[in-house]
Design an enzyme around this catalytic site. Sequence first.
Site, PDB file in Angstrom:
ATOM      1  N   THR A  59     -83.484  20.870 -36.735  1.00  9.85           N
ATOM      2  CA  THR A  59     -83.475  22.303 -36.386  1.00  9.85           C
ATOM      3  C   THR A  59     -83.294  23.091 -37.687  1.00  9.85           C
ATOM      4  OG1 THR A  59     -81.151  21.923 -35.808  1.00  9.85           O
ATOM      5  CG2 THR A  59     -82.684  22.250 -33.992  1.00  9.85           C
ATOM      6  N   LYS A  89     -70.015  24.106 -32.327  1.00  7.84           N
ATOM      7  CA  LYS A  89     -70.644  23.458 -33.482  1.00  7.84           C
ATOM      8  C   LYS A  89     -70.955  24.489 -34.572  1.00  7.84           C
ATOM      9  CE  LYS A  89     -72.967  20.638 -36.032  1.00  7.84           C
ATOM     10  NZ  LYS A  89     -72.357  19.570 -36.790  1.00  7.84           N
ATOM     11  N   ARG A 142     -66.561  26.410 -42.400  1.00  4.77           N
ATOM     12  CA  ARG A 142     -66.590  25.704 -43.693  1.00  4.77           C
ATOM     13  C   ARG A 142     -67.364  26.515 -44.724  1.00  4.77           C
ATOM     14  NH1 ARG A 142     -64.559  21.063 -44.617  1.00  4.77           N
ATOM     15  NH2 ARG A 142     -65.847  20.533 -46.404  1.00  4.77           N
ATOM     16  N   CYS A 179     -76.915  21.193 -42.422  1.00  2.86           N
ATOM     17  CA  CYS A 179     -76.002  21.799 -41.435  1.00  2.86           C
ATOM     18  C   CYS A 179     -75.341  23.076 -41.951  1.00  2.86           C
ATOM     19  CB  CYS A 179     -74.941  20.780 -41.035  1.00  2.86           C
ATOM     20  SG  CYS A 179     -75.620  19.358 -40.149  1.00  2.86           S
ATOM     21  N   GLY A 210     -75.289  22.935 -49.533  1.00  4.44           N
ATOM     22  CA  GLY A 210     -76.593  22.435 -49.090  1.00  4.44           C
ATOM     23  C   GLY A 210     -76.477  21.594 -47.840  1.00  4.44           C
TER      24      GLY A 210
HETATM   25  N1  LIG Z   1     -77.580  15.076 -40.968  1.00  2.64           N
HETATM   26  C1  LIG Z   1     -76.373  15.432 -40.610  1.00  2.64           C
HETATM   27  O1  LIG Z   1     -75.402  15.164 -41.283  1.00  2.64           O
HETATM   28  C2  LIG Z   1     -76.128  16.166 -39.295  1.00  2.64           C
HETATM   29  C3  LIG Z   1     -74.799  16.309 -38.833  1.00  2.64           C
HETATM   30  C4  LIG Z   1     -74.578  16.959 -37.631  1.00  2.64           C
HETATM   31  C5  LIG Z   1     -75.663  17.469 -36.920  1.00  2.64           C
HETATM   32  N2  LIG Z   1     -76.927  17.329 -37.395  1.00  2.64           N
HETATM   33  C6  LIG Z   1     -78.029  17.877 -36.605  1.00  2.64           C
HETATM   34  O2  LIG Z   1     -78.743  16.807 -36.002  1.00  2.64           O
HETATM   35  C7  LIG Z   1     -80.125  17.158 -35.895  1.00  2.64           C
HETATM   36  C8  LIG Z   1     -80.969  16.083 -36.565  1.00  2.64           C
HETATM   37  O3  LIG Z   1     -80.664  16.075 -37.950  1.00  2.64           O
HETATM   38  P1  LIG Z   1     -81.020  14.830 -38.888  1.00  2.64           P
HETATM   39  O4  LIG Z   1     -80.251  15.047 -40.134  1.00  2.64           O
HETATM   40  O5  LIG Z   1     -80.855  13.550 -38.141  1.00  2.64           O
HETATM   41  O6  LIG Z   1     -82.593  15.111 -39.127  1.00  2.64           O
HETATM   42  P2  LIG Z   1     -83.659  14.113 -39.820  1.00  2.64           P
HETATM   43  O7  LIG Z   1     -84.708  14.969 -40.400  1.00  2.64           O
HETATM   44  O8  LIG Z   1     -82.941  13.123 -40.675  1.00  2.64           O
HETATM   45  O9  LIG Z   1     -84.277  13.298 -38.600  1.00  2.64           O
HETATM   46  C9  LIG Z   1     -85.010  13.860 -37.583  1.00  2.64           C
HETATM   47  C10 LIG Z   1     -86.155  12.927 -37.206  1.00  2.64           C
HETATM   48  O10 LIG Z   1     -86.784  13.477 -36.039  1.00  2.64           O
HETATM   49  C11 LIG Z   1     -88.163  13.173 -36.105  1.00  2.64           C
HETATM   50  N3  LIG Z   1     -88.888  14.031 -35.167  1.00  2.64           N
HETATM   51  C12 LIG Z   1     -89.318  15.303 -35.334  1.00  2.64           C
HETATM   52  N4  LIG Z   1     -89.919  15.740 -34.206  1.00  2.64           N
HETATM   53  C13 LIG Z   1     -89.864  14.742 -33.301  1.00  2.64           C
HETATM   54  C14 LIG Z   1     -90.298  14.593 -31.956  1.00  2.64           C
HETATM   55  N5  LIG Z   1     -90.910  15.577 -31.313  1.00  2.64           N
HETATM   56  N6  LIG Z   1     -90.081  13.412 -31.349  1.00  2.64           N
HETATM   57  C15 LIG Z   1     -89.461  12.390 -31.999  1.00  2.64           C
HETATM   58  N7  LIG Z   1     -89.034  12.460 -33.273  1.00  2.64           N
HETATM   59  C16 LIG Z   1     -89.218  13.637 -33.907  1.00  2.64           C
HETATM   60  C17 LIG Z   1     -88.497  13.382 -37.571  1.00  2.64           C
HETATM   61  O11 LIG Z   1     -89.691  12.712 -37.914  1.00  2.64           O
HETATM   62  C18 LIG Z   1     -87.245  12.807 -38.267  1.00  2.64           C
HETATM   63  O12 LIG Z   1     -87.426  11.457 -38.604  1.00  2.64           O
HETATM   64  C19 LIG Z   1     -80.277  18.531 -36.525  1.00  2.64           C
HETATM   65  O13 LIG Z   1     -80.218  19.507 -35.532  1.00  2.64           O
HETATM   66  C20 LIG Z   1     -79.055  18.630 -37.413  1.00  2.64           C
HETATM   67  O14 LIG Z   1     -78.651  19.969 -37.628  1.00  2.64           O
HETATM   68  C21 LIG Z   1     -77.179  16.670 -38.551  1.00  2.64           C
END
Ligand SMILES: NC(=O)c1ccc[n+]([C@@H]2O[C@H](COP(=O)([O-])OP(=O)(O)OC[C@H]3O[C@@H](n4cnc5c(N)ncnc54)[C@H](O)[C@@H]3O)[C@@H](O)[C@H]2O)c1
Length: 429
Positions: free
Chosen positions: A85, A207, A214, A261, A258
């Site tokens: 997102t 969330k 932070r 999130c 960065g």
């Molecule tokens: N990374 C973090 O530390 C963290 C922590 C808390 C919350 N989040 C939240 O979790 C969510 C995911 O973040 P992330 O870091 O895992 O992202 P990411 O980019 O690492 O992974 C997301 C994956 O989803 C895939 N994708 C996109 N569209 C798709 C679809 N229609 N069907 C199936 N797969 C699809 C992408 O190819 C990608 O591999 C975000 O909303 C983020 O804000 C992330």
Amino acid sequence: MDFQTLCVLGLGYIGLPTASTFATHGLRVIGVDVDRHVVDVLRNGEVHIYEPGLRTLVQAAIRSGNLVVSELPETADAFVIAVPTPLGEDDGKQADLSYVIAASESVVPHLRPGNLVVLESTSPPRTTLDVVAPILERSGLQAGSDFHLAYTPERVLPGQILRELIENARVIRWIDRASAEAGRDLYAIFVRGEILLTDATTAEMVKLMENTYRDINIAVANEFARVSDRIGVDIWEAIELANRHPRIDILRPGPGVGGHCVSIDPWFLVQAAPDLTPIIQQARRTNDSQPAYVVNLVSQALGGLSGRRIAALGLSYKSDVDDLRESPAIEIARILAFEGAEVRTYEPFDPEAVVPGADPATSLEMALKGAEVAVLLVDHQTFKELDPQQVKGMMSGHVAIDTRGAWDRAAWSAAGFELHVLGVGGENA
Ligand SMILES: NC(=O)c1ccc[n+]([C@@H]2O[C@H](COP(=O)([O-])OP(=O)(O)OC[C@H]3O[C@@H](n4cnc5c(N)ncnc54)[C@H](O)[C@@H]3O)[C@@H](O)[C@H]2O)c1
């Protein structure tokens, strides 16, 4: 509710550990990603992202036969959506929900009565109700009465995801009581932290408040550092002393904020009420301008940037992770190169990472060779442990800049470095 099969959409930093953990706890999991490269890498027994312990976990999950990877969803008892997102491309600082929408649409043909769908992606308030529910209802089934729908934001810390996934408390938001209970039953399969149920849009708000809180606290630390630079105070000492107050906990300043999130989510709250969020918006602006502030420090230390040979150490958005998204270190390296410096970057967790205008080095030696100045942008453990004597031997100059307050000042000075530390102004510098 009893779950046998689960479909996890999105196999990134959140979805892959989640899918693998469910699989190693006995569920049959279909991990879905639309990125062909991700699917191919995982099918070959490799992992496309770095997170301590993840590779072993994924391989165990795949070997057990409980985790299969696919480009397309299948029918399952439950669906977890963990897709990105980001902010939209335009400069309106609005959430780009296209991934959430596409993932929800891909679930529709496979949705059956009694299923549970969980949104894990961090989303603006009301996304579950106003965006996800209407899409899923195109199946002809009604959210709440025919299938369960819940929202549970992920709050893990990169670098410690596997432990925190299991141990952190988790807030589950329901659209009806039965959905909340179904969500609780699903996560109770591996979560050892508390599972807290809440209503309506509260969990989305929770969330966003966590990350905004932070961000604001880092922004104030960055402003304290700027003031310290100007009036000749050592911010690191000042924070240590202030934090002896029983009710004060000032965060550390740095080169900016960065990651996927903290640097993004506050805008989702602003989007919900632009006229009510001046502090949140200013904190974002302060943190977003911190890279330019650091570039200015480097320029002052060198008496100009044009043609200066700079080793930029670290590109990820925080220590000991490979995640480069929204990283202030990348922005700093980019601006330095744009201003005419010869920048060589080195990111040990992703040596091939490329910053426009800069040269990527594949080793520390290569980055430092002939450099006039070493700029510490990320406090990776390997950088914290650097021996300044050895570093000096590789460089042609003797200037070092520490944007993280991570280097031992006495040791770097003893090695003959002119060390500049963010937030240490005047005679303390
Ligand atoms: N990374 C973090 O530390 C963290 C922590 C808390 C919350 N989040 C939240 O979790 C969510 C995911 O973040 P992330 O870091 O895992 O992202 P990411 O980019 O690492 O992974 C997301 C994956 O989803 C895939 N994708 C996109 N569209 C798709 C679809 N229609 N069907 C199936 N797969 C699809 C992408 O190819 C990608 O591999 C975000 O909303 C983020 O804000 C992330």
